[in-house]
Design a protein around this motif. Structure first.
Motif, PDB file in Angstrom:
ATOM      1  N   SER A 186     -13.443 145.310  93.474  1.00  0.00           N
ATOM      2  CA  SER A 186     -12.543 144.411  93.008  1.00  0.00           C
ATOM      3  C   SER A 186     -12.991 142.909  93.306  1.00  0.00           C
ATOM      4  O   SER A 186     -13.555 142.736  94.261  1.00  0.00           O
ATOM      5  CB  SER A 186     -11.118 144.596  93.998  1.00  0.00           C
ATOM      6  OG  SER A 186     -10.248 143.735  93.862  1.00  0.00           O
ATOM      7  N   PRO A 187     -12.872 142.219  92.036  1.00  0.00           N
ATOM      8  CA  PRO A 187     -13.266 140.610  92.233  1.00  0.00           C
ATOM      9  C   PRO A 187     -13.108 139.932  93.624  1.00  0.00           C
ATOM     10  O   PRO A 187     -13.652 139.200  94.054  1.00  0.00           O
ATOM     11  CB  PRO A 187     -12.693 140.080  90.950  1.00  0.00           C
ATOM     12  CG  PRO A 187     -12.708 141.354  89.910  1.00  0.00           C
ATOM     13  CD  PRO A 187     -11.961 142.461  90.931  1.00  0.00           C
ATOM     14  N   SER A 188     -11.737 140.071  94.108  1.00  0.00           N
ATOM     15  CA  SER A 188     -11.234 139.482  95.001  1.00  0.00           C
ATOM     16  C   SER A 188     -11.883 139.766  96.470  1.00  0.00           C
ATOM     17  O   SER A 188     -11.956 139.129  97.346  1.00  0.00           O
ATOM     18  CB  SER A 188      -9.757 139.677  95.067  1.00  0.00           C
ATOM     19  OG  SER A 188      -9.487 140.851  95.520  1.00  0.00           O
ATOM     20  N   GLN A 189     -12.562 140.814  96.476  1.00  0.00           N
ATOM     21  CA  GLN A 189     -13.328 141.296  97.701  1.00  0.00           C
ATOM     22  C   GLN A 189     -14.801 141.716  97.587  1.00  0.00           C
ATOM     23  O   GLN A 189     -15.355 142.216  98.346  1.00  0.00           O
ATOM     24  CB  GLN A 189     -12.519 142.668  98.048  1.00  0.00           C
ATOM     25  CG  GLN A 189     -11.223 142.537  98.439  1.00  0.00           C
ATOM     26  CD  GLN A 189     -10.672 143.534  99.070  1.00  0.00           C
ATOM     27  OE1 GLN A 189     -11.316 144.367  99.877  1.00  0.00           O
ATOM     28  NE2 GLN A 189      -9.366 143.564  99.418  1.00  0.00           N
ATOM     29  N   ARG A 190     -15.424 140.912  96.721  1.00  0.00           N
ATOM     30  CA  ARG A 190     -16.799 141.265  96.318  1.00  0.00           C
ATOM     31  C   ARG A 190     -17.734 140.288  96.990  1.00  0.00           C
ATOM     32  O   ARG A 190     -17.445 139.132  97.194  1.00  0.00           O
ATOM     33  CB  ARG A 190     -17.018 141.057  94.763  1.00  0.00           C
ATOM     34  CG  ARG A 190     -16.627 142.386  93.995  1.00  0.00           C
ATOM     35  CD  ARG A 190     -17.173 142.423  92.677  1.00  0.00           C
ATOM     36  NE  ARG A 190     -16.426 141.251  91.821  1.00  0.00           N
ATOM     37  CZ  ARG A 190     -16.824 141.053  90.763  1.00  0.00           C
ATOM     38  NH1 ARG A 190     -17.701 141.632  89.991  1.00  0.00           N
ATOM     39  NH2 ARG A 190     -16.417 139.905  90.060  1.00  0.00           N
ATOM     40  N   GLN A 191     -18.956 140.780  97.372  1.00  0.00           N
ATOM     41  CA  GLN A 191     -20.184 139.818  97.744  1.00  0.00           C
ATOM     42  C   GLN A 191     -21.046 140.332  97.164  1.00  0.00           C
ATOM     43  O   GLN A 191     -21.619 141.533  97.060  1.00  0.00           O
ATOM     44  CB  GLN A 191     -20.441 139.936  99.522  1.00  0.00           C
ATOM     45  CG  GLN A 191     -21.682 139.209  99.757  1.00  0.00           C
ATOM     46  CD  GLN A 191     -21.358 137.800  99.726  1.00  0.00           C
ATOM     47  OE1 GLN A 191     -20.496 137.168 100.150  1.00  0.00           O
ATOM     48  NE2 GLN A 191     -22.515 137.399  98.957  1.00  0.00           N
ATOM     49  N   ARG A 192     -21.705 139.225  96.331  1.00  0.00           N
ATOM     50  CA  ARG A 192     -22.911 139.282  95.466  1.00  0.00           C
ATOM     51  C   ARG A 192     -24.120 139.049  96.554  1.00  0.00           C
ATOM     52  O   ARG A 192     -24.415 138.275  97.083  1.00  0.00           O
ATOM     53  CB  ARG A 192     -22.917 138.362  94.476  1.00  0.00           C
ATOM     54  CG  ARG A 192     -24.032 138.875  93.125  1.00  0.00           C
ATOM     55  CD  ARG A 192     -23.785 138.131  92.017  1.00  0.00           C
ATOM     56  NE  ARG A 192     -22.643 138.856  91.358  1.00  0.00           N
ATOM     57  CZ  ARG A 192     -21.856 138.574  90.390  1.00  0.00           C
ATOM     58  NH1 ARG A 192     -22.219 137.418  89.697  1.00  0.00           N
ATOM     59  NH2 ARG A 192     -20.800 139.249  89.853  1.00  0.00           N
ATOM     60  N   PHE A 193     -25.172 139.891  96.020  1.00  0.00           N
ATOM     61  CA  PHE A 193     -26.640 139.817  96.603  1.00  0.00           C
ATOM     62  C   PHE A 193     -27.741 139.886  95.732  1.00  0.00           C
ATOM     63  O   PHE A 193     -27.633 140.946  94.817  1.00  0.00           O
ATOM     64  CB  PHE A 193     -26.806 141.146  97.549  1.00  0.00           C
ATOM     65  CG  PHE A 193     -25.859 141.238  98.903  1.00  0.00           C
ATOM     66  CD1 PHE A 193     -26.106 140.579 100.166  1.00  0.00           C
ATOM     67  CD2 PHE A 193     -24.621 141.913  98.794  1.00  0.00           C
ATOM     68  CE1 PHE A 193     -25.482 140.522 101.165  1.00  0.00           C
ATOM     69  CE2 PHE A 193     -23.819 141.859 100.037  1.00  0.00           C
ATOM     70  CZ  PHE A 193     -24.309 141.225 101.164  1.00  0.00           C
ATOM     71  N   ALA A 194     -28.526 139.298  95.975  1.00  0.00           N
ATOM     72  CA  ALA A 194     -29.789 139.156  95.119  1.00  0.00           C
ATOM     73  C   ALA A 194     -30.901 140.042  95.785  1.00  0.00           C
ATOM     74  O   ALA A 194     -31.309 139.426  96.693  1.00  0.00           O
ATOM     75  CB  ALA A 194     -30.263 137.824  94.520  1.00  0.00           C
ATOM     76  N   ILE A 195     -31.346 140.739  94.703  1.00  0.00           N
ATOM     77  CA  ILE A 195     -32.700 141.456  95.414  1.00  0.00           C
ATOM     78  C   ILE A 195     -33.898 141.280  94.536  1.00  0.00           C
ATOM     79  O   ILE A 195     -33.981 141.510  93.450  1.00  0.00           O
ATOM     80  CB  ILE A 195     -32.211 143.084  95.135  1.00  0.00           C
ATOM     81  CG1 ILE A 195     -30.957 143.335  95.912  1.00  0.00           C
ATOM     82  CG2 ILE A 195     -33.584 143.708  95.660  1.00  0.00           C
ATOM     83  CD1 ILE A 195     -30.384 144.763  95.532  1.00  0.00           C
ATOM     84  N   ARG A 196     -34.928 140.750  95.540  1.00  0.00           N
ATOM     85  CA  ARG A 196     -36.273 140.313  94.726  1.00  0.00           C
ATOM     86  C   ARG A 196     -37.148 141.550  95.011  1.00  0.00           C
ATOM     87  O   ARG A 196     -37.414 142.111  95.964  1.00  0.00           O
ATOM     88  CB  ARG A 196     -36.987 139.224  95.339  1.00  0.00           C
ATOM     89  CG  ARG A 196     -38.281 138.874  94.568  1.00  0.00           C
ATOM     90  CD  ARG A 196     -38.669 137.194  94.904  1.00  0.00           C
ATOM     91  NE  ARG A 196     -37.676 136.090  94.516  1.00  0.00           N
ATOM     92  CZ  ARG A 196     -37.667 135.629  93.350  1.00  0.00           C
ATOM     93  NH1 ARG A 196     -38.533 136.061  92.584  1.00  0.00           N
ATOM     94  NH2 ARG A 196     -36.894 134.675  93.206  1.00  0.00           N
ATOM     95  N   LEU A 197     -37.771 142.288  93.637  1.00  0.00           N
ATOM     96  CA  LEU A 197     -38.195 143.453  93.586  1.00  0.00           C
ATOM     97  C   LEU A 197     -39.755 143.404  93.523  1.00  0.00           C
ATOM     98  O   LEU A 197     -40.045 142.503  92.625  1.00  0.00           O
ATOM     99  CB  LEU A 197     -37.610 144.486  92.652  1.00  0.00           C
ATOM    100  CG  LEU A 197     -36.387 144.851  92.880  1.00  0.00           C
ATOM    101  CD1 LEU A 197     -35.884 145.764  91.442  1.00  0.00           C
ATOM    102  CD2 LEU A 197     -36.185 145.755  94.075  1.00  0.00           C
ATOM    103  N   PHE A 202     -29.503 144.810 106.417  1.00  0.00           N
ATOM    104  CA  PHE A 202     -29.359 146.273 106.318  1.00  0.00           C
ATOM    105  C   PHE A 202     -29.989 146.596 105.034  1.00  0.00           C
ATOM    106  O   PHE A 202     -30.640 147.680 104.609  1.00  0.00           O
ATOM    107  CB  PHE A 202     -28.181 146.723 106.245  1.00  0.00           C
ATOM    108  CG  PHE A 202     -27.763 148.285 106.565  1.00  0.00           C
ATOM    109  CD1 PHE A 202     -28.027 148.787 107.936  1.00  0.00           C
ATOM    110  CD2 PHE A 202     -27.680 149.157 105.525  1.00  0.00           C
ATOM    111  CE1 PHE A 202     -27.991 150.089 108.068  1.00  0.00           C
ATOM    112  CE2 PHE A 202     -27.626 150.520 105.660  1.00  0.00           C
ATOM    113  CZ  PHE A 202     -27.530 151.001 107.125  1.00  0.00           C
ATOM    114  N   LEU A 203     -29.406 146.137 103.797  1.00  0.00           N
ATOM    115  CA  LEU A 203     -29.811 146.354 102.496  1.00  0.00           C
ATOM    116  C   LEU A 203     -31.221 146.314 102.502  1.00  0.00           C
ATOM    117  O   LEU A 203     -32.087 146.928 101.445  1.00  0.00           O
ATOM    118  CB  LEU A 203     -29.137 145.693 101.313  1.00  0.00           C
ATOM    119  CG  LEU A 203     -27.826 145.888 101.084  1.00  0.00           C
ATOM    120  CD1 LEU A 203     -27.051 144.937 100.187  1.00  0.00           C
ATOM    121  CD2 LEU A 203     -27.721 147.482 100.352  1.00  0.00           C
TER     122      LEU A 203
END
Length: 360
Positions: free
Chosen positions: A31-42, A133-134
């Motif tokens: 849900s957009p109202s509860q999201r947190q975005r994470f950027a992952i460098r691979l 953790f991710l």
């Protein structure tokens, strides 16, 4: 480096619903109202994968990463990528993003810290702990989707996250990028080794072997002809159907010889796969930086440089081709000698870095 305005102009012309963007859908996006975005460098070794972008049989970088995240979050997951790479291409600095719900962030926070559900929650700390953790989950993992257990074990660690960072919700791994840098490695030898010892196996996975010596000065001059000002790269790429982006790009291009040093030298910046105590071949690195690369543009550039360096094409012909496409009528494309449109093998290519407006 290319100005951010140029990058945004490209984004405004590009369709935002294509497969390369890997847009999330309702079944996999929180849900957009509860999201947190994470950027992952691979980082990844592309040798045993069919490219980055998801395929039905599941043997791609994206499929392996999404499978790992799906196992962690217990739901369908779709990542958004900076772009894509072909089968066999490697990466040291690719970037993707994933969205988590607030509940998922809090769950990862508790799993990392060992705190109970009733513990006081600092939202900023929770996000930082979820990122850590991710990172731990993605730092090394078995890549088992679409392959046998034995193959998965052989590929352990071939995909690795070097960092996971919280980013704003308007961050877009593809359209927020300012520029990208690719490197391509070549090694030249007439025989396996003058000393009779075979070259390291890893070279064959990460560099293109040329079975003759190359003229480094000629290659450097060829690179200079294309570097630092806008040129039409349509003839040095493969334009896909429906391509809307301008083939006129400004690229920074350089060719340098890699100088060998002992692997225990603290100042050694050589990639691990080229570490060798008794080198018996010359190794060259081609570096290209641009806000946007057309399909197979980097591999076509390298193929052209090798043609010039091997004497199969000359600088005067190259200069004439560049001028003709820069200044000619798009409806009357000049003929290009086939020696100048060779495509270098995928395995020598590595996406080294994608740059954004803040550290990732």
């Amino acid at each position: 480096m290319p100005h951010q305005r140029d990058c945004n102009a490209v984004a405004s012309r590009a369709p935002r619903n294509n497969a390369t963007n890997n847009a999330t859908d309702d079944t996999s996006s929180p849900s957009p109202s509860q999201r947190q975005r994470f950027a992952i460098r691979l980082s990844y070794d592309g040798t045993t994968y069919q490219g980055f972008q998801s395929q039905p049989y599941g043997n791609t970088i994206q499929d392996q990463l999404e499978h790992r995240l799906r196992s962690l979050l217990k739901r369908p997951v779709r990542i958004v990528a900076w772009g894509r790479t072909d089968a066999g291409v490697h990466a040291r600095g690719a970037v993707v993003s994933v969205d988590l719900t607030g509940d998922e962030v809090r769950s990862l926070w508790r799993r990392r810290t060992g705190r109970s559900n009733h513990a006081a929650l600092d939202e900023r700390e929770a996000v930082q702990q979820a990122a850590l953790f991710l990172h731990g989950v993605l730092k090394q993992f078995a890549c088992s989707t679409g392959v046998s257990e034995r193959e998965a074990l052989a590929r352990f660690g071939s995909i690795s996250a070097s960092s996971v960072s919280p980013v704003p919700m308007d961050f877009d791994a593809r359209y927020s990028a300012l520029w990208k840098r690719y490197v391509y490695y070549l090694y030249c030898s007439d025989a396996d080794c003058n000393s009779g010892q075979p070259l390291p196996f890893a070279w064959m996975r990460h560099a293109w072997r040329i079975k003759q010596q190359l003229d480094a000065d000629a290659m450097a001059k060829a690179a200079q002809l294309l570097s630092g000002k806008e040129h039409n790269f349509e003839w040095l790429s493969v334009l896909q159907q429906g391509e809307l982006r301008d083939p006129r790009r400004t690229i920074q291009l350089a060719v340098e010889e890699v100088h060998f040093m002992s692997s225990n030298n603290a100042a050694n910046s050589m990639p691990y796969f080229l570490e060798y105590s008794q080198p018996c071949a010359k190794v060259y690195k081609v570096t290209a930086t641009c806000d946007f690369f057309l399909y197979k543009m980097m591999r076509r550039i390298v193929g052209m440089l090798v043609s010039v360096g091997s004497g199969n094409a000359d600088l005067n012909t190259l200069s004439s081709c560049i001028d003709a496409h820069d200044n000619g009528d798009d409806k009357e494309k000049p003929m290009i000698p086939k020696e100048l449109v060779e495509t270098a093998p995928a395995h020598g290519l590595c996406l080294e870095h994608v740059e954004y407006g803040f550290p990732i």
